[in-house]
Design a protein around this motif. Structure first.
Motif, PDB file in Angstrom:
ATOM      1  N   LEU A  92      -1.391   3.993  -1.345  1.00  0.00           N
ATOM      2  CA  LEU A  92      -2.651   3.763  -0.631  1.00  0.00           C
ATOM      3  C   LEU A  92      -2.535   4.156   0.838  1.00  0.00           C
ATOM      4  O   LEU A  92      -3.532   4.531   1.458  1.00  0.00           O
ATOM      5  CB  LEU A  92      -3.053   2.286  -0.730  1.00  0.00           C
ATOM      6  N   TYR A  93      -1.338   4.023   1.401  1.00  0.00           N
ATOM      7  CA  TYR A  93      -1.096   4.359   2.802  1.00  0.00           C
ATOM      8  C   TYR A  93       0.079   5.331   2.881  1.00  0.00           C
ATOM      9  O   TYR A  93       0.896   5.421   1.959  1.00  0.00           O
ATOM     10  CB  TYR A  93      -0.770   3.113   3.631  1.00  0.00           C
TER      11      TYR A  93
ATOM     12  N   GLY B  35       0.811  -1.204   0.000  1.00  0.00           N
ATOM     13  CA  GLY B  35       0.000   0.000   0.000  1.00  0.00           C
ATOM     14  C   GLY B  35       0.849   1.260   0.000  1.00  0.00           C
ATOM     15  O   GLY B  35       0.507   2.256  -0.657  1.00  0.00           O
TER      16      GLY B  35
ATOM     17  N   ARG C  60      -6.129  -3.787   0.174  1.00  0.00           N
ATOM     18  CA  ARG C  60      -6.733  -3.120   1.337  1.00  0.00           C
ATOM     19  C   ARG C  60      -7.497  -4.112   2.213  1.00  0.00           C
ATOM     20  O   ARG C  60      -7.401  -4.087   3.443  1.00  0.00           O
ATOM     21  CB  ARG C  60      -7.688  -2.021   0.871  1.00  0.00           C
TER      22      ARG C  60
ATOM     23  N   ASP D 273      -6.063  -3.044  -5.974  1.00  0.00           N
ATOM     24  CA  ASP D 273      -5.939  -2.200  -4.787  1.00  0.00           C
ATOM     25  C   ASP D 273      -6.919  -2.607  -3.696  1.00  0.00           C
ATOM     26  O   ASP D 273      -6.560  -2.695  -2.511  1.00  0.00           O
ATOM     27  CB  ASP D 273      -6.171  -0.729  -5.158  1.00  0.00           C
TER      28      ASP D 273
END
Length: 359
Positions: free
Chosen positions: A274-275, A269, A317, A313
């Motif tokens: 994403l993070y 991620g 997650r 993605d």
């Protein structure tokens, strides 16, 4: 040959052979056979499991075909092989077992409490989670299907009666009680999605209470399986029949595996944006880790049949969320078994699992 006979007559061999997870992993291995050395190794092991009885029968037929001398020779050979194997095992244990050393300053290991009260506590919470997950499945069905005329939904009534029967209803938290009292078909979609996440802590409690003998990896548990709940609604007895929970080493292994899965998905991620890491050094460490595994079909973690670096993605997650939840639930179970946390006064479905409160 001795090892095959020992394998054939072990209880673990037959449990492994008939377990659904064994065949699921084999199907995954077949699909990944051309690109993953781990899949080829797993498939070789599966073929050995399947053909062990055949090989043993062929060997016995050969011995019988050789006559009395063949049978005697084969028996003597097996006995000698067994004696040598036992001697080597004892010698290996003697050589590798270190002498007991008592550290006067070392803190004692906390005592592992596997008591009837603790097992009942886990069983009560598991049944509540099963009820919540089963209700979520029913609500999802009611939102997507049209019932035939004349049919009445009694899910709410059945669940409340079940909780009363096991003396759980009066100990529910207010949120859980209010949610279960809503009429059938009145849960909003966001609540259904949140409550469905109770399947992961339910899966863990089933394993801890030995209802299930095997705990699949996070990567093999991405699909919601409401049978984990419905089977217990139909027959809760296995939860309350447990005579022991899994051992402390088993819990530590589960925690370690969940931690590895979480960090792998977290690092992926980070790589995809994403993070966001709290510290630059942590960001760089996660990037390096993800880069080393990117595209490595024979080394990267599996999410169902796809490696993390090639997964979508939303799958990454979801795996990160389930891994974190597994860490939280197993950590709570371990702390309760070591008597490091007190029991909770009320039964609340998600406080131990880190799931957002219902909307």
């Amino acid at each position: 040959m001795l090892s095959l006979f020992k394998l054939l007559f072990s209880a673990s061999y037959w449990r492994t052979l008939v377990h659904p997870e064994t065949w699921r992993r084999s199907r995954v291995s077949v699909r990944r056979l051309h690109k993953d050395a781990r899949a080829r190794k797993q498939l070789r092991g599966m073929l050995l499991l399947i053909f062990t009885p055949v090989l043993c029968i062929l060997w016995l037929l050969w011995a019988v075909g050789m006559g009395i001398y063949g049978i005697v020779g084969a028996t003597v050979g097996l006995l000698i092989a067994f004696a040598i194997s036992s001697y080597r095992k004892r010698r290996r244990t003697k050589q590798t077992t270190p002498p007991a050393v008592v550290e006067p300053t070392a803190e004692p290991e906390p005592e592992f409490h596997d008591t009837p009260n603790l097992r009942r506590e886990f069983a009560d919470r598991a049944l509540l989670l099963a009820v919540l997950a089963d209700r979520a499945g029913s609500e999802r069905f009611l939102q997507t299907k049209v019932l035939p005329e004349g049919h009445e939904v009694i899910t709410r009534r059945r669940h409340i009666d079940l909780l009363r029967e096991h003396e759980i209803y009066d100990r529910l938290g207010p949120t859980e009680r209010d949610l279960l009292l809503l009429p059938d078909g009145h849960w909003p979609a966001s609540t259904i999605d949140n409550v469905a996440l109770s399947l992961e802590p339910l899966r863990l409690l089933r394993w801890v209470l030995r209802v299930d003998s095997f705990l699949p990896t996070v990567g093999a548990s991405l699909t919601a399986d409401f049978r984990l709940a419905s089977s217990l609604i139909a027959d809760p007895a296995p939860l309350f029949a447990a005579t022991q929970i899994v051992t402390l080493p088993d819990l530590k292994t589960g925690l370690l595996a969940a931690d590895h899965y979480f960090y792998r998905c977290y690092a992926e991620g980070i790589r995809r944006g994403l993070y966001v890491a709290d510290e630059p050094a942590e960001h760089e460490r996660a990037l390096n880790y993800a880069s080393r595994l990117t595209g490595r079909e024979d080394q990267d973690f599996l999410l169902e049949t796809t490696i993390v670096s090639k997964a979508e993605d939303q799958t990454v997650r979801l795996a990160a969320t389930l891994s974190l939840r597994r860490l939280q639930v197993l950590g709570w179970i371990k702390a309760r078994a070591l008597n490091q946390l007190p029991p909770l006064d009320q039964l609340e479905g998600f406080q131990i699992a880190g799931v957002p409160k219902y909307e």
